[in-house]
Design a protein around this motif. Structure first.
Motif, PDB file in Angstrom:
ATOM      1  N   ARG B 132       0.834  -1.207   0.000  1.00  0.00           N
ATOM      2  CA  ARG B 132       0.000   0.000   0.000  1.00  0.00           C
ATOM      3  C   ARG B 132       0.871   1.261   0.000  1.00  0.00           C
ATOM      4  O   ARG B 132       1.818   1.381   0.780  1.00  0.00           O
ATOM      5  CB  ARG B 132      -0.955   0.005   1.188  1.00  0.00           C
ATOM      6  CG  ARG B 132      -0.273  -0.127   2.535  1.00  0.00           C
ATOM      7  CD  ARG B 132      -1.285  -0.319   3.647  1.00  0.00           C
ATOM      8  NE  ARG B 132      -2.336   0.663   3.543  1.00  0.00           N
ATOM      9  CZ  ARG B 132      -3.598   0.436   3.901  1.00  0.00           C
ATOM     10  NH1 ARG B 132      -3.955  -0.732   4.384  1.00  0.00           N
ATOM     11  NH2 ARG B 132      -4.494   1.374   3.767  1.00  0.00           N
ATOM     12  N   ALA B 168       3.136 -15.351  12.367  1.00  0.00           N
ATOM     13  CA  ALA B 168       2.060 -14.493  12.874  1.00  0.00           C
ATOM     14  C   ALA B 168       2.349 -13.032  12.544  1.00  0.00           C
ATOM     15  O   ALA B 168       1.484 -12.299  12.049  1.00  0.00           O
ATOM     16  CB  ALA B 168       1.907 -14.679  14.383  1.00  0.00           C
ATOM     17  N   ARG B 171       2.066 -12.275   8.819  1.00  0.00           N
ATOM     18  CA  ARG B 171       0.664 -12.304   8.404  1.00  0.00           C
ATOM     19  C   ARG B 171      -0.062 -11.032   8.823  1.00  0.00           C
ATOM     20  O   ARG B 171      -0.784 -10.436   8.036  1.00  0.00           O
ATOM     21  CB  ARG B 171      -0.049 -13.541   8.967  1.00  0.00           C
ATOM     22  CG  ARG B 171      -0.132 -14.652   7.912  1.00  0.00           C
ATOM     23  CD  ARG B 171      -0.869 -15.858   8.438  1.00  0.00           C
ATOM     24  NE  ARG B 171       0.035 -16.660   9.237  1.00  0.00           N
ATOM     25  CZ  ARG B 171      -0.346 -17.606  10.084  1.00  0.00           C
ATOM     26  NH1 ARG B 171      -1.636 -17.855  10.275  1.00  0.00           N
ATOM     27  NH2 ARG B 171       0.544 -18.309  10.743  1.00  0.00           N
ATOM     28  N   ILE B 172       0.153 -10.614  10.086  1.00  0.00           N
ATOM     29  CA  ILE B 172      -0.486  -9.363  10.530  1.00  0.00           C
ATOM     30  C   ILE B 172       0.006  -8.201   9.673  1.00  0.00           C
ATOM     31  O   ILE B 172      -0.785  -7.420   9.150  1.00  0.00           O
ATOM     32  CB  ILE B 172      -0.209  -9.086  12.028  1.00  0.00           C
ATOM     33  CG1 ILE B 172      -0.896 -10.152  12.887  1.00  0.00           C
ATOM     34  CG2 ILE B 172      -0.689  -7.691  12.424  1.00  0.00           C
ATOM     35  CD1 ILE B 172      -0.588 -10.053  14.381  1.00  0.00           C
ATOM     36  N   ALA B 173       1.334  -8.109   9.508  1.00  0.00           N
ATOM     37  CA  ALA B 173       1.902  -6.958   8.806  1.00  0.00           C
ATOM     38  C   ALA B 173       1.463  -6.894   7.346  1.00  0.00           C
ATOM     39  O   ALA B 173       1.174  -5.823   6.822  1.00  0.00           O
ATOM     40  CB  ALA B 173       3.426  -6.989   8.891  1.00  0.00           C
ATOM     41  N   PHE B 174       1.386  -8.045   6.672  1.00  0.00           N
ATOM     42  CA  PHE B 174       1.126  -8.003   5.236  1.00  0.00           C
ATOM     43  C   PHE B 174      -0.335  -8.253   4.869  1.00  0.00           C
ATOM     44  O   PHE B 174      -0.845  -7.685   3.918  1.00  0.00           O
ATOM     45  CB  PHE B 174       2.076  -8.959   4.502  1.00  0.00           C
ATOM     46  CG  PHE B 174       3.464  -8.415   4.474  1.00  0.00           C
ATOM     47  CD1 PHE B 174       3.875  -7.590   3.436  1.00  0.00           C
ATOM     48  CD2 PHE B 174       4.356  -8.657   5.514  1.00  0.00           C
ATOM     49  CE1 PHE B 174       5.149  -7.037   3.425  1.00  0.00           C
ATOM     50  CE2 PHE B 174       5.624  -8.110   5.532  1.00  0.00           C
ATOM     51  CZ  PHE B 174       6.023  -7.288   4.483  1.00  0.00           C
ATOM     52  N   GLU B 175      -1.011  -9.092   5.631  1.00  0.00           N
ATOM     53  CA  GLU B 175      -2.417  -9.389   5.310  1.00  0.00           C
ATOM     54  C   GLU B 175      -3.381  -8.646   6.221  1.00  0.00           C
ATOM     55  O   GLU B 175      -4.545  -8.448   5.862  1.00  0.00           O
ATOM     56  CB  GLU B 175      -2.653 -10.907   5.423  1.00  0.00           C
ATOM     57  CG  GLU B 175      -1.789 -11.708   4.450  1.00  0.00           C
ATOM     58  CD  GLU B 175      -1.810 -13.212   4.772  1.00  0.00           C
ATOM     59  OE1 GLU B 175      -2.720 -13.658   5.497  1.00  0.00           O
ATOM     60  OE2 GLU B 175      -0.896 -13.914   4.285  1.00  0.00           O
ATOM     61  N   GLY B 176      -2.937  -8.291   7.422  1.00  0.00           N
ATOM     62  CA  GLY B 176      -3.804  -7.596   8.377  1.00  0.00           C
ATOM     63  C   GLY B 176      -4.686  -8.564   9.138  1.00  0.00           C
ATOM     64  O   GLY B 176      -4.840  -9.722   8.779  1.00  0.00           O
ATOM     65  N   LEU B 177      -5.292  -8.051  10.215  1.00  0.00           N
ATOM     66  CA  LEU B 177      -6.130  -8.889  11.073  1.00  0.00           C
ATOM     67  C   LEU B 177      -7.522  -9.100  10.501  1.00  0.00           C
ATOM     68  O   LEU B 177      -8.185 -10.084  10.799  1.00  0.00           O
ATOM     69  CB  LEU B 177      -6.282  -8.235  12.449  1.00  0.00           C
ATOM     70  CG  LEU B 177      -5.033  -8.183  13.335  1.00  0.00           C
ATOM     71  CD1 LEU B 177      -5.319  -7.334  14.570  1.00  0.00           C
ATOM     72  CD2 LEU B 177      -4.630  -9.603  13.751  1.00  0.00           C
ATOM     73  N   ARG B 178      -7.992  -8.129   9.716  1.00  0.00           N
ATOM     74  CA  ARG B 178      -9.392  -8.170   9.277  1.00  0.00           C
ATOM     75  C   ARG B 178      -9.598  -9.255   8.227  1.00  0.00           C
ATOM     76  O   ARG B 178      -8.755  -9.459   7.362  1.00  0.00           O
ATOM     77  CB  ARG B 178      -9.776  -6.803   8.706  1.00  0.00           C
ATOM     78  CG  ARG B 178     -11.280  -6.612   8.596  1.00  0.00           C
ATOM     79  CD  ARG B 178     -11.593  -5.205   8.134  1.00  0.00           C
ATOM     80  NE  ARG B 178     -11.293  -4.223   9.157  1.00  0.00           N
ATOM     81  CZ  ARG B 178     -10.949  -2.960   8.909  1.00  0.00           C
ATOM     82  NH1 ARG B 178     -10.845  -2.539   7.664  1.00  0.00           N
ATOM     83  NH2 ARG B 178     -10.707  -2.147   9.902  1.00  0.00           N
ATOM     84  N   THR B 179     -10.730  -9.908   8.329  1.00  0.00           N
ATOM     85  CA  THR B 179     -11.005 -10.975   7.355  1.00  0.00           C
ATOM     86  C   THR B 179     -12.104 -10.607   6.375  1.00  0.00           C
ATOM     87  O   THR B 179     -12.395 -11.372   5.464  1.00  0.00           O
ATOM     88  CB  THR B 179     -11.428 -12.277   8.071  1.00  0.00           C
ATOM     89  OG1 THR B 179     -12.531 -11.962   8.933  1.00  0.00           O
ATOM     90  CG2 THR B 179     -10.296 -12.869   8.879  1.00  0.00           C
ATOM     91  N   GLU B 180     -12.758  -9.481   6.601  1.00  0.00           N
ATOM     92  CA  GLU B 180     -13.871  -9.172   5.670  1.00  0.00           C
ATOM     93  C   GLU B 180     -13.724  -7.778   5.068  1.00  0.00           C
ATOM     94  O   GLU B 180     -12.959  -6.977   5.554  1.00  0.00           O
ATOM     95  CB  GLU B 180     -15.227  -9.329   6.363  1.00  0.00           C
ATOM     96  CG  GLU B 180     -15.410  -8.496   7.627  1.00  0.00           C
ATOM     97  CD  GLU B 180     -16.451  -9.116   8.573  1.00  0.00           C
ATOM     98  OE1 GLU B 180     -16.894  -8.419   9.476  1.00  0.00           O
ATOM     99  OE2 GLU B 180     -16.797 -10.283   8.382  1.00  0.00           O
TER     100      GLU B 180
END
Lengths: 180, 180
Positions: B132, B168, B171-180
């Motif tokens: 981003r 972990a 995943r948080i840093a690149f995909e983020g916590l949100r799933t929707e």
């Protein structure tokens, strides 16, 4: 007096700061300082409480919101950044404490309580859906709070921009860096 | 000897550790310690170098990879977690240093160089696409490294699990916590 003491604690370290240094930085005598407080330990205690109270107030405010858990989590993360920026010197003192005295042990225990609030909120958000369930909630809480707490290492309150950093941090934490 | 010194630096603080303490913890005399090293400062220097060398080796390895910048960034973040876990005591020493001596200043300057490598990689990844572009690259680097460095506060090398934490964190840093 508290602000002056906290500034010295952060510049020189708590152990290296004497009541004389605190009095001197205020241009008053040591006995005048003792007129108001019982000693250095009380100033440390007050400083740690000021940081912790800010975090717990944020948690209380967020708990009262009638929104889904993932949104409450996001609000709490954002508010933590703002508390840290507003009470920067106090949070910096808090995060350097290693538990050498009873007062420090008590502050560490309140920090753990706050971590638990965040961990529980992560659990709830994972259960409700909306937050990825594939990472242990305590690890999520530690990593996110670790990112928040890192501000004490590089943020400078004088330059401001706390809102922008809170935005950046919550965007990374919830949306992630990847765009594709 | 370095490992013993570093353990004491982290337990008691660098200032509170004497050459006598280091000798005692090894069951040798102080003069035997001086036979090998010039003083406490040299041990601190070696400890900081061990941490920094690990990070720079990781940066060099990642630079040599023939993959897009966003993937190099992700690999470097992951490798930083693993370096921190492997060289835990050394990185902990490094992150507590405040620049009180020339050696500490030099270490802080190498830390800034590493931050710059990460910032430049973020910039490149934003330019190539895939990361981003709406967050200042230096802020991204600070927040992500803040999350990595937070391990010194809560990770315990004895319990292991560094790979899972690296997973972990990335995943948080690149995909983020949100799933929707």
């Amino acid at each position: 007096m508290l602000a002056a003491a906290v500034r010295l604690f952060n510049e020189r370290g708590y152990d290296a700061t004497s009541m004389f240094d605190i009095a001197e930085s205020l241009g008053i005598t040591k006995s005048s300082v003792y007129h108001h407080i019982s000693g250095k330990e009380q100033l440390l205690q007050m400083a740690m409480d000021r940081a912790l109270d800010g975090l717990f107030e944020a948690a209380d405010e967020v708990r009262a919101l009638d929104v889904p858990a993932p949104e409450r989590l996001e609000r709490l993360v954002r508010r933590s950044v703002l508390v840290l920026a507003e009470r920067f010197e106090y949070v910096t003192v808090l995060l350097r404490v290693r538990g050498n005295t009873e007062a420090e042990q008590h502050a560490l225990s309140r920090r753990r309580d706050f971590d638990t609030i965040v961990t529980d909120l992560v659990k709830q958000a994972q259960a409700e859906g909306g937050v990825r369930p594939d990472i242990d909630p305590a690890t999520v809480a530690r990593l996110i709070l670790g990112m928040v707490n890192s501000l004490t290492e590089w943020y400078r309150p004088r330059t401001g921009g706390a809102e922008a950093i809170a935005d950046a941090l919550t965007r990374i934490a919830f949306e992630g860096l990847r765009t594709e």
